[in-house]
Design an enzyme around this catalytic site. Structure first.
Site, PDB file in Angstrom:
ATOM      1  N   GLY A 128      31.963  38.731  32.299  1.00  0.00           N
ATOM      2  CA  GLY A 128      31.978  38.723  33.841  1.00  0.00           C
ATOM      3  C   GLY A 128      33.608  39.724  33.579  1.00  0.00           C
ATOM      4  O   GLY A 128      33.811  40.352  33.007  1.00  0.00           O
ATOM      5  N   HIS A 129      33.321  39.807  35.588  1.00  0.00           N
ATOM      6  CA  HIS A 129      34.910  41.158  35.796  1.00  0.00           C
ATOM      7  C   HIS A 129      36.267  40.760  35.076  1.00  0.00           C
ATOM      8  O   HIS A 129      36.171  39.734  35.163  1.00  0.00           O
ATOM      9  CB  HIS A 129      34.950  40.949  37.570  1.00  0.00           C
ATOM     10  CG  HIS A 129      34.694  39.828  38.379  1.00  0.00           C
ATOM     11  ND1 HIS A 129      33.935  38.834  38.541  1.00  0.00           N
ATOM     12  CD2 HIS A 129      35.931  39.238  38.880  1.00  0.00           C
ATOM     13  CE1 HIS A 129      34.353  37.681  38.735  1.00  0.00           C
ATOM     14  NE2 HIS A 129      36.242  37.466  39.406  1.00  0.00           N
ATOM     15  N   GLY A 130      36.543  41.452  34.903  1.00  0.00           N
ATOM     16  CA  GLY A 130      38.423  40.938  34.202  1.00  0.00           C
ATOM     17  C   GLY A 130      38.459  40.610  32.377  1.00  0.00           C
ATOM     18  O   GLY A 130      39.770  40.394  32.863  1.00  0.00           O
TER      19      GLY A 130
END
Length: 349
Positions: free
Chosen positions: A249-251
């Site tokens: 996922g993002h980050g």
């Protein structure tokens, strides 16, 4: 290739074989290929990792074996006139032996006439670019990069030396790929993270302005996705290996030399320390951190931070020793229930 030549090749610098390890110079069969010990015909090289595979020495038709430093196993091979070499890590040496017989397909340098390459792209030396590849503005490719057919690079992508992009993978804008990486077919790197803000009228899309960075030596399996964040970056550090069908996922931040098995999902903002091993179908909640050198068993659900050097399993996840005690108790639940009913009946409850 004679077995003695294989031993010589594996003993060259860069390999782990200690040339002083025991071997049988009077047995020097011709080796034509490699194979699993269960199905190896005559003329092949195979290996076993420990005593639990001892029975396979008695039945294999392999002409040579890579063995652990186990005198009983070595004697069993000698009794069957099977040539052998011993090493502390037979699987590692066998992996190195494979390279003596097989090299992955590598297209010749050149650019296929159907490729579309923006004139602002910077191309390194000895690059191979396959059919129907699209490379958009401002991309930078290092030396000896290999791009297979139908790959798409969005604007501002950089790809390091000797990296391989397999057919039909996609690198989104501003993605940075280090040297000696492998991106397998269908993988999507740097796509938009799942960022939406609830409002009275529904979901407001939060634009994902960050970037995704893969450091040197990272490998991403088929149909996996590594998302970019709204701000900042998603980063996978050097030498980490990710299996097929994994969602990052993002980050997320993934440390050095981690291994993540298939169908694992990491929610946004979660992170792994260095040398973490994650089994298949693991779910990791957002903002959770897993400490260095931890091991997560398959199908575990991680909802809270995990300290370094942990061995975790279960859903919800817990220390492995505790989970095993609970699992053993599950098997006794029907008997415990019958006993409880008998006690309740006796007490008139």
């Amino acid at each position: 290739m004679r077995f003695s030549e294989i031993v010589h090749q594996l003993g060259k610098p860069g390999h782990t074989l200690d040339s002083s390890l025991p071997q049988q110079p009077h047995l020097d069969p011709e080796i034509s290929t490699i194979a699993p010990i269960e199905t190896a015909p005559s003329g092949t090289l195979s290996y076993i990792e420990g005593g639990k595979f001892a029975k396979q020495i008695a039945t294999t038709a392999a002409s040579a074996l890579i063995l652990p430093q186990d005198a009983a196993l070595q004697q069993a091979a000698s009794d069957r006139a099977i040539a052998w070499i011993a090493t502390p890590n037979p699987r590692l040496l066998f992996a190195q032996a494979i390279a003596l017989f097989y090299q992955p397909f590598q297209p010749a340098p050149g650019v296929h006439p159907s490729a579309i390459i923006d004139p602002t792209t910077t191309l390194g030396k000895h690059i191979s670019i396959g059919a129907n590849v699209v490379i958009q503005a401002g991309c930078v490719l290092g030396d000896h990069v290999c791009i297979h057919p139908n790959v798409v690079l969005y604007p501002g992508v950089s790809v390091g030396d000797r990296t391989i992009l397999h057919a039909n993978c996609t690198l989104h804008e501003r993605t940075q790929i280090g040297a000696d990486c492998v991106i397998h077919s269908g993988a999507v790197i740097g796509s938009e993270g799942f960022g939406f803000v609830p409002t009275r009228d529904g979901w407001l899309k939060m634009e994902q302005s960050g970037r995704t960075v893969l450091e040197d030596g990272v490998e991403i399996g088929c149909n996996s996705a590594v998302d970019r964040p709204a701000v900042g970056e998603t980063r996978i550090r050097r030498n980490t290996k990710i299996d097929n069908l994994v969602q990052i996922g993002h980050g997320c931040i993934i440390g050095e030399a981690c291994a993540i098995a298939a169908q694992t999902g990491m929610a946004g903002g979660s992170s792994l320390g260095d040398r973490v091993i994650v089994g298949g179908q693991v779910g990791i909640n957002n903002q959770v951190h897993i400490g260095n050198f931890s091991q997560i068993a398959g199908k575990s659900m991680i909802h809270a931070d995990i300290p370094p050097n942990s061995i975790i399993m279960g859903a919800p996840a817990m220390p492995a020793a505790e989970f095993r005690r609970i699992a053993a108790a599950w098997k006794r639940l029907p008997d415990m229930q019958r006993t409880l009913r008998q006690v309740q009946k006796h007490l008139g409850l």
